[in-house]
Every structure is written in structure tokens, then in C-alpha cells.
Design a protein around this motif. Structure first.
Motif, PDB file in Angstrom:
ATOM      1  N   HIS A   1       0.820  -1.311  -0.044  1.00 54.94           N
ATOM      2  CA  HIS A   1       0.254  -0.038  -0.143  1.00 54.94           C
ATOM      3  C   HIS A   1       0.873   1.201  -0.038  1.00 54.94           C
ATOM      4  O   HIS A   1       2.120   1.246   0.400  1.00 54.94           O
ATOM      5  N   LEU A   2       0.360   2.478  -0.351  1.00 60.10           N
ATOM      6  CA  LEU A   2       0.678   3.533  -0.175  1.00 60.10           C
ATOM      7  C   LEU A   2       0.355   4.476   0.960  1.00 60.10           C
ATOM      8  O   LEU A   2      -0.872   4.424   1.380  1.00 60.10           O
ATOM      9  N   LEU A   3       1.156   5.104   1.479  1.00 56.93           N
ATOM     10  CA  LEU A   3       0.981   6.021   2.748  1.00 56.93           C
ATOM     11  C   LEU A   3       1.182   7.358   2.295  1.00 56.93           C
ATOM     12  O   LEU A   3       1.711   7.479   1.323  1.00 56.93           O
ATOM     13  N   VAL A   4       0.384   8.440   2.856  1.00 59.43           N
ATOM     14  CA  VAL A   4       0.733   9.751   2.763  1.00 59.43           C
ATOM     15  C   VAL A   4       1.361  10.242   3.703  1.00 59.43           C
ATOM     16  O   VAL A   4       0.688  10.380   4.816  1.00 59.43           O
ATOM     17  N   GLU A   5       2.546  11.115   3.823  1.00 62.58           N
ATOM     18  CA  GLU A   5       3.204  11.622   4.898  1.00 62.58           C
ATOM     19  C   GLU A   5       3.256  10.490   6.040  1.00 62.58           C
ATOM     20  O   GLU A   5       3.148  10.933   6.992  1.00 62.58           O
ATOM     21  N   GLY A   6       3.604   9.061   5.846  1.00 67.44           N
ATOM     22  CA  GLY A   6       3.829   8.220   6.934  1.00 67.44           C
ATOM     23  C   GLY A   6       2.350   7.402   7.339  1.00 67.44           C
ATOM     24  O   GLY A   6       2.360   6.564   8.326  1.00 67.44           O
ATOM     25  N   ALA A   7       1.246   7.951   7.080  1.00 64.25           N
ATOM     26  CA  ALA A   7      -0.097   7.714   7.448  1.00 64.25           C
ATOM     27  C   ALA A   7      -0.967   7.165   6.458  1.00 64.25           C
ATOM     28  O   ALA A   7      -0.770   7.425   5.239  1.00 64.25           O
ATOM     29  N   LYS A   8      -1.905   6.181   6.894  1.00 59.01           N
ATOM     30  CA  LYS A   8      -2.988   5.647   5.992  1.00 59.01           C
ATOM     31  C   LYS A   8      -3.771   6.811   5.547  1.00 59.01           C
ATOM     32  O   LYS A   8      -4.237   7.718   6.122  1.00 59.01           O
ATOM     33  N   MET A   9      -3.806   6.620   4.152  1.00 58.95           N
ATOM     34  CA  MET A   9      -4.609   7.791   3.487  1.00 58.95           C
ATOM     35  C   MET A   9      -6.265   7.566   4.009  1.00 58.95           C
ATOM     36  O   MET A   9      -6.765   6.570   3.720  1.00 58.95           O
ATOM     37  N   SER A  10      -6.773   8.766   4.297  1.00 66.20           N
ATOM     38  CA  SER A  10      -8.216   8.686   4.655  1.00 66.20           C
ATOM     39  C   SER A  10      -9.041  10.106   4.565  1.00 66.20           C
ATOM     40  O   SER A  10      -8.102  11.029   4.843  1.00 66.20           O
ATOM     41  N   LYS A  11      -9.991   9.908   3.924  1.00 68.28           N
ATOM     42  CA  LYS A  11     -10.583  11.352   3.912  1.00 68.28           C
ATOM     43  C   LYS A  11     -10.710  12.227   5.233  1.00 68.28           C
ATOM     44  O   LYS A  11     -10.635  13.275   5.337  1.00 68.28           O
TER      45      LYS A  11
END
Ligand code: AMP
Ligand code: ZN
Length: 491
Positions: free
Chosen positions: A273-283
């Protein structure tokens, strides 16, 4: 080298290794039919816009198909569009529209975004709702093998009658309650249960009238039915993100192998998976990006493609704004290098050490990809070459005869990465995004440069200056060379 009969290309024999989730090992890739790679890709669930995590997985699949083609395979890739599942049914019912109407907008957006990212179109893109009859026929086939049962108008798969259940995701079956059922499409390993192949209609929801009763397919049966219809009962490769391993792919194996008695897939490839700035992507965290969000912020398709492709698919990709900036500068470095190579005049002859470096880079690039698509290793080979060649040019050691081999290595690189040719502006325009920050394409710059050269030749210096200014406003810097030529680069 001895050739195997029937290969599309002698290189098709070369040692490609893929990590196979089924065996947990890296294995040499040997397709069922020599020279041919039959691939099934779980496509997007079109209930919303696809996000950059989804596109990380789709870019990996694009790298896979491009590389297999480079190695001489005839690739047949089928991608589905999941246009019926729990979320689509619920959202369409809430919006009071049909599911085709609901999903249309997201299908178009997905196809547009895919084009903008330079994803090659799979040989077939198929919709679940066009294959209801195939799913019904497959459910009937599984029922004949007595692996199903009915309850309240729904049909379930009895996992206790399929002893190999769990072989892909390696779940521990000891705590599984026989006969317990699950109706939702997506659930956790701890909830491994008999799953729905066909779901009875609920009031207000879309359903089909069929031989197995009214209702709609479960998500998992969709992929089994479409994969086998287009690719045969045993596929070479099946891909998706790691979240699909369980239950989706586990259930696909159970359904398909229960029906046919044959292995369903030879190689399972899963992207981390891809993370965004180290965190799971979520709205809710505000770190959720679609491609169009990034385009609106001025990021180019090539930057995003480069970043998504640069991290090998089995490694977690931490998507950061810094990473985007670096990716943009990497792409610029390549583009500027190619522009320099084309524009500058070098002394005749060939520098043997640069020539050897170019051959080595092309070889290392391919070797990196042969090793389970190690894009990071492949990239390192190309960037080393560019650095060495730039240094040689600065020192006056580069020779005319070195150009062709270097361009050939870069062409090989770009057959996979597809970022060197600057068509960002065209791609964005084609999908309806035009931002002022988007640069001119290479072709557009070349045309303006040629126009300016023509103006200089007829001594119309005013026109020449106007064009120089116009280019500068779009971030293009011109350097007139001593021999009367011109070299351009991006700021
Ligand atoms: P979906 O639309 O949810 O069916 O997902 C489409 C594809 O994107 C599947 O292959 C998923 O496994 C993949 N995917 C979903 N989320 C991510 C993520 N954060 N990173 C990478 N791939 C993902
Ligand atoms: Zn699927």
C-alpha cells in the motif's frame, strides 16, 4: 543461444523472477504458453474517484505489462471495472438513480486519469454488469459440485468443503466456525466465513432476474467469471493491491478451482500500500488525494507517474510533498539531459569508457526489472549514466559517437517509465485540466525555438526577443551557442 520453439521473441526466455504470493517465494516466470503472458488485473470499484493509492497499484501493473512486452511477450491483460458491489448499490439507491448511471461518471474519470498517467490500455476492459449471465453460469457450475447452499434467497460458498481454502493468504482455519456466513463483500481475516456468491435483493436496491433467482452477484464471483471467460481456466498472472489478498483473491481461488478442478492462477503479484506522509490515507485525516487534486495543485502527470513507479511494488510507498518535488526534479534532469545531448555539438569520435557505461546501464536497467520489477535498481542505473555523461560533457570528453548508445538506453528506460518525452501539457489539456503552472511540451518548445531561429536569420531581432520572452514566462531558458545554434532548458 538455443531458442525454444514457439517463442514470440528469443528474449522471452530470459530469467524474469516474480515474487509469488501463493508460494511466498521469488520464482522464475514461466507462462503456460511460451511467449504469452495472460494477466488479470482487479480494476477499480467505481463508486468514487480513484485515489493515488489505487494508482500506485495501477502504475505497477502498467510497469509489469510494459516490461513483459519489452521482453518479447505477447501480453493479454484483462482489467475489470467493478460496477456493482455493496457500496455502489448503496450509493446509487441513496441517490435514487440506476447503478449504470451512478458509475458512469467515475468510469470516465478513471479512464481519463489513466490516460493522463500514461497507463497503457489493457487489451480488454470489462464491466461486471455486462457479465451477469457468466456469473450465474459459474455459480451453477459450483453448485453442481455441491459446494454451495441457499439461505433466504442468497447462495453461499461452503468453505469447509474446499480444503485448500486459505492457501493464498495463509489464514489459520482452526478457529473458523463451519456454517457461519458473511454477507458483506469486504471483511477481515478473522471473519473468514461462508461468503455470498449471489445475494437476494433488498427493498429499493438494484437486482437482476436470473435462473438462480432474483438478486445480484457478490463481488468475488465477478472477477472469477470475467477472468476465466477472457483468459481461460488457468491464468499466468493475477494482480492487485495487498488488501485484495483476503478475502477477495482467496475467494476467487475457491470459486474458480471448485468449478474447474484446475489451478486458477500461476503467479499472484500484490502491490504494497501507499501511505501519505507516513499515515494511512483517509478522507477524515485530510491526506486523501485523487489525481485531479494534485493536478489542480500544479503537479504534472509525469512527476506523479515517476514517483509512483520509482518505489518497487512490494515496498511500502510513502507519498510526500518532498517526494513529489524530488520526482519533478528527477524528471527535469532527464529531460534537460536529452535536450543537451540533442542540441550540443561534440567532437567526432567515440569515448570508449562512456560507450561501455551506456551498454552497462542498459543491461543493469533490464536486470533490475528482471528481479521482481526492482524499479529502484533500474532507475539507479540510468541516473548514474546521466551523471557520468553530463560530467564528460562538462569536461569536454564527450564525443559525437556516444550519443546514439545513450539515447538507446534512455529509450529503453522510457519504454517503461514513460516520462522523458514532455507531453504533460497535452495530457492535462486532454483531460480538461489547464493550469498556468503547466509547462509547454517539448514539441511546443522546439517549434517556438525554431520560429525564433528563423526570426534571427532574417534579422528580425524584435520577433526573436519576443519569443525568448514568451518562453521565459513559461520557464524555458535559452542559451545561444557559439556555433549559432541554441540550447534550451527548463528552469
Ligand atoms: P478498489 O477500487 O478499492 O477495488 O481498489 C483498486 C485497486 O487499488 C486494488 O488493486 C487495491 O488493492 C488498490 N489499492 C487500494 N488502496 C490502495 C493503497 N492505499 N495503496 C495501493 N493500492 C491500493
Ligand atoms: Zn477482483
Amino acid at each position: 543461444m538455443p531458442q525454444t520453439q514457439g517463442l514470440a521473441h528469443p528474449n522471452a526466455m530470459a530469467e524474469i523472477h516474480f515474487h509469488n504470493t501463493l508460494t511466498g517465494r521469488k520464482e522464475p516466470f514461466v507462462p503456460l504458453t511460451p511467449g504469452e503472458a495472460r494477466i488479470y488485473t482487479c480494476g477499480p470499484t467505481v463508486y468514487d474517484f480513484a485515489h493515488i493509492g489505487n494508482f500506485r497499484t495501477f502504475v505497477f501493473q502498467d510497469v509489469l505489462r510494459r516490461f513483459l512486452r519489452m521482453k518479447g511477450f505477447r501480453v493479454v491483460q484483462v482489467m475489470n471495472l467493478t460496477d456493482v458491489d455493496d457500496r455502489i448499490i448503496a450509493n446509487a439507491a441513496a441517490a435514487g438513480i440506476g447503478i449504470r448511471e451512478y458509475t458512469e461518471k467515475y468510469i470516465q474519470a478513471f479512464l481519463d486519469d489513466s490516460r493522463a498517467l500514461g497507463l497503457e490500455r489493457p487489451e480488454q476492459i470489462v464491466r461486471a454488469t455486462d457479465h451477469i449471465e457468466d456469473m450465474v453460469a459459474l455459480i451453477e457450475r459450483i453448485s453442481q459440485k455441491t459446494l454451495t447452499y441457499q439461505s433466504d434467497g442468497s447462495t453461499y460458498f461452503r468453505i469447509s468443503k474446499f480444503p485448500a481454502y486459505g492457501k493464498l493468504s495463509k489464514i489459520d482455519m482452526s478457529g473458523i466456525q463451519a456454517g457461519a456466513r458473511v454477507d458483506v463483500d469486504r471483511y477481515e481475516k478473522a471473519d473468514a466465513r461462508d461468503f455470498a456468491l449471489w445475494k437476494a435483493p433488498k427493498p429499493g436496491e438494484h437486482f437482476w432476474e436470473t435462473r438462480i433467482g432474483p438478486g445480484r452477484p457478490g463481488w468475488h464471483i465477478e472477477c472469477s467469471a470475467m477472468a476465466m471467460k477472457y483468459l481461460g481456466e488457468t491464468l499466468d498472472i493475477h494482480t492487485g493491491g495487498v488488501d485484495l489478498m483476503f478475502p477477495h483473491h482467496e475467494n476467487e481461488i475457491a470459486q474458480s478451482e471448485a468449478a474447474t478442478g484446475k489451478p486458477f492462477v500461476r503467479y499472484w503479484l500484490h502491490a504494497e500500500h501507499l501511505l501519505v506522509e507516513g499515515a494511512k490515507m483517509s478522507k477524515s485525516l485530510g491526506n486523501f488525494y485523487t489525481l485531479r487534486d494534485l493536478f489542480k495543485q500544479g503537479h504534472k502527470p509525469s512527476t506523479i507517474r515517476f514517483l509512483l513507479a520509482s518505489v518497487p511494488y512490494r515496498r511500502q510507498l510513502n507519498f510526500t510533498m518532498d517526494g513529489l518535488t524530488q520526482a519533478a526534479s528527477s524528471v527535469e534532469r532527464l529531460r534537460n539531459f536529452v535536450a543537451r545531448l540533442r542540441a550540443e555539438k561534440f567532437p567526432p569520435g567515440e569515448n570508449e569508457s562512456i560507450a561501455a557505461g551506456a551498454r552497462q546501464a542498459a543491461e543493469d536497467f533490464e536486470k533490475g526489472l528482471e528481479d521482481d520489477l526492482n524499479t529502484a535498481q533500474a532507475l539507479a542505473a540510468v541516473f548514474d549514466l546521466v551523471r557520468d555523461a553530463n560530467t564528460a560533457m562538462d569536461r569536454g570528453e564527450f564525443r559525437q559517437g556516444n550519443g546514439a548508445a545513450i539515447l538507446a538506453a534512455l529509450e529503453k528506460f522510457d519504454a517503461i517509465f514513460a516520462v522523458v518525452n514532455d507531453d504533460d501539457a497535452e495530457k492535462l489539456r486532454a483531460v480538461g485540466y489547464v493550469t498556468t503552472q503547466v509547462s509547454l511540451s517539448d514539441a511546443e518548445v522546439e517549434a517556438l525555438v525554431a520560429e525564433r531561429q528563423a526570426a534571427r536569420k532574417r534579422r528580425d531581432f524584435e520577433a526573436a526577443d519576443r519569443i525568448r520572452q514568451q518562453l521565459a514566462e513559461r520557464g524555458i531558458i535559452l542559451e545561444d551557442t557559439r556555433d549559432g545554434g541554441v540550447r534550451w532548458k527548463r528552469k
